[in-house]
Design an enzyme around this catalytic site. Structure first.
Site, PDB file in Angstrom:
ATOM      1  N   LYS A  57     -12.908 -43.860  36.468  1.00  0.00           N
ATOM      2  CA  LYS A  57     -13.867 -43.273  37.422  1.00  0.00           C
ATOM      3  C   LYS A  57     -15.168 -44.079  37.412  1.00  0.00           C
ATOM      4  CE  LYS A  57     -11.775 -38.715  36.873  1.00  0.00           C
ATOM      5  NZ  LYS A  57     -11.831 -37.358  36.274  1.00  0.00           N
ATOM      6  N   GLN A 101     -15.104 -33.708  32.120  1.00  0.00           N
ATOM      7  CA  GLN A 101     -13.687 -34.060  32.011  1.00  0.00           C
ATOM      8  C   GLN A 101     -12.942 -33.002  31.195  1.00  0.00           C
ATOM      9  OE1 GLN A 101     -12.304 -36.583  33.698  1.00  0.00           O
ATOM     10  NE2 GLN A 101     -10.266 -36.197  32.928  1.00  0.00           N
ATOM     11  N   ASP A 124     -15.806 -32.122  41.445  1.00  0.00           N
ATOM     12  CA  ASP A 124     -14.415 -31.857  41.063  1.00  0.00           C
ATOM     13  C   ASP A 124     -13.818 -30.718  41.886  1.00  0.00           C
ATOM     14  OD1 ASP A 124     -13.140 -33.460  39.176  1.00  0.00           O
ATOM     15  OD2 ASP A 124     -14.188 -32.545  37.485  1.00  0.00           O
TER      16      ASP A 124
HETATM   17  N1  GUN Z   1      -8.510 -33.426  33.775  1.00  0.00           N
HETATM   18  C1  GUN Z   1      -7.385 -33.698  34.492  1.00  0.00           C
HETATM   19  N2  GUN Z   1      -7.688 -33.892  35.784  1.00  0.00           N
HETATM   20  C2  GUN Z   1      -9.031 -33.747  35.890  1.00  0.00           C
HETATM   21  C3  GUN Z   1      -9.929 -33.833  36.989  1.00  0.00           C
HETATM   22  O1  GUN Z   1      -9.566 -34.077  38.148  1.00  0.00           O
HETATM   23  N3  GUN Z   1     -11.236 -33.624  36.694  1.00  0.00           N
HETATM   24  C4  GUN Z   1     -11.666 -33.334  35.448  1.00  0.00           C
HETATM   25  N4  GUN Z   1     -12.968 -33.114  35.261  1.00  0.00           N
HETATM   26  N5  GUN Z   1     -10.851 -33.245  34.413  1.00  0.00           N
HETATM   27  C5  GUN Z   1      -9.538 -33.451  34.644  1.00  0.00           C
END
Ligand code: GUN
Length: 297
Positions: A57, A101, A124
């Site tokens: 990211k 995350q 998100d």
């Molecule tokens: N863990 C697995 N997928 C995601 C996501 O799209 N965002 C976040 N913050 N954590 C995750």
């Protein structure tokens, strides 16, 4: 059974195209005196998968001209400390969007963390305000993985109207929002949707009725050839790390679809890696760009 030639739904190539589009828009905004979008990621602990996703990211932010910041905590961080950091980010006008995350360590109440994020910075799309707005088709931030899948279907002109779509998995992040988005009026959308999960007794029969299958169970190679009707469109969300001594990393990223046996039956199928994963990251970038526009324009 007659085999047919299938086409890859290439998330890597599609996301590279969208990356260029975002980069051009950001460059134009910056040239016009606006701030570059700024995404902040909070990473707790050292889970291998989370480390990889967050690094990807951050790297993509640089590629599209965003600012990014990574805030790390050890896995013994308290919930109060995390909540105070979230409050600080909610109030920082230099931060357009941020993510925490997941998964978080067991002693932290994940839902409390999700609900602490200001919905206008929740890129998100996990906050109940955004989830609720998404479910009734109002403007909002949509969870990146299902949004990325919708964009992939759109860019490949996959016909969804009136199709029967089977979603395997009922997670809050993928399965449930995926089902909602496919159900919405419009293109892509207008599907008849069936959601299957670990307690569904007749998954095979339901899959055999599907025009489109989105596999998001997290069970490596769950979907086999005898569960797929010829010509179906298959989207594989799985990314399980399966031990593989022949690889330098020690694991193989494995989807929920037994690709080699399923692909020849399909019309379109996503590979793993290079399918849904890159589209997820690009959706986060699109959400962050939208957050910056809402804050700055
Ligand atoms: N863990 C697995 N997928 C995601 C996501 O799209 N965002 C976040 N913050 N954590 C995750």
């Amino acid at each position: 059974m007659k085999e047919q030639t299938y086409k890859l739904l290439d998330g890597k190539a599609t996301s590279a195209q969208i990356k260029q589009e975002i980069a051009a828009e950001v460059a134009a905004r910056v040239a016009a005196g606006k701030k570059a979008p700024h995404l902040v990621a909070i990473l707790v602990g050292h889970d291998g998968g989370s480390e990889t996703y967050v690094a990807a990211k951050i790297k993509t932010c640089a590629e599209v001209g965003f600012r990014s910041s990574l805030i790390r905590f050890e896995d013994d961080v308290t919930e109060e400390r995390l909540l105070s950091e979230i409050e600080r980010l909610n109030n920082d006008p230099e931060v357009h969007g941020f993510i925490v995350q997941l998964p978080l360590p067991k002693h932290i109440n994940e839902q409390r963390i999700i609900e602490a994020v200001n919905p206008s910075k929740d890129v998100d799309g996990f906050h109940p305000i955004n989830v609720g707005r998404m479910s009734i088709g109002l403007p909002c931030f949509v969870s990146a993985t299902p949004q990325g899948i919708i964009e992939l279907l759109r860019r490949y002109n996959i016909e969804t109207r009136g199709k029967h779509c089977v979603v395997l998995g009922r997670s809050n992040i993928v399965g449930k929002p995926m089902a909602q988005l496919l159900l919405h009026k419009g293109t892509p959308g207008d599907c008849t949707v069936t959601v299957c999960h670990s307690r569904t007794p007749n998954i095979k029969e339901l899959c055999l009725q599907a025009d489109i299958i989105v596999a998001a169970l997290g069970v490596p190679e769950f979907l086999k050839a005898d569960m797929v009707r010829p010509g179906a469109v298959i989207v594989d969300v799985g990314t399980t790390r399966v031990p593989d001594a022949s690889r330098k990393s020690g694991f193989k990223l494995t989807g929920d679809v037994a690709f080699d046996e399923v692909a020849p039956l399909t019309s379109y199928i996503t590979p793993v890696p290079g399918g849904v994963g890159p589209m997820t990251i690009i959706s986060l970038m699109l959400n962050t760009l939208a957050a910056a526009k809402q804050a700055e324009d």
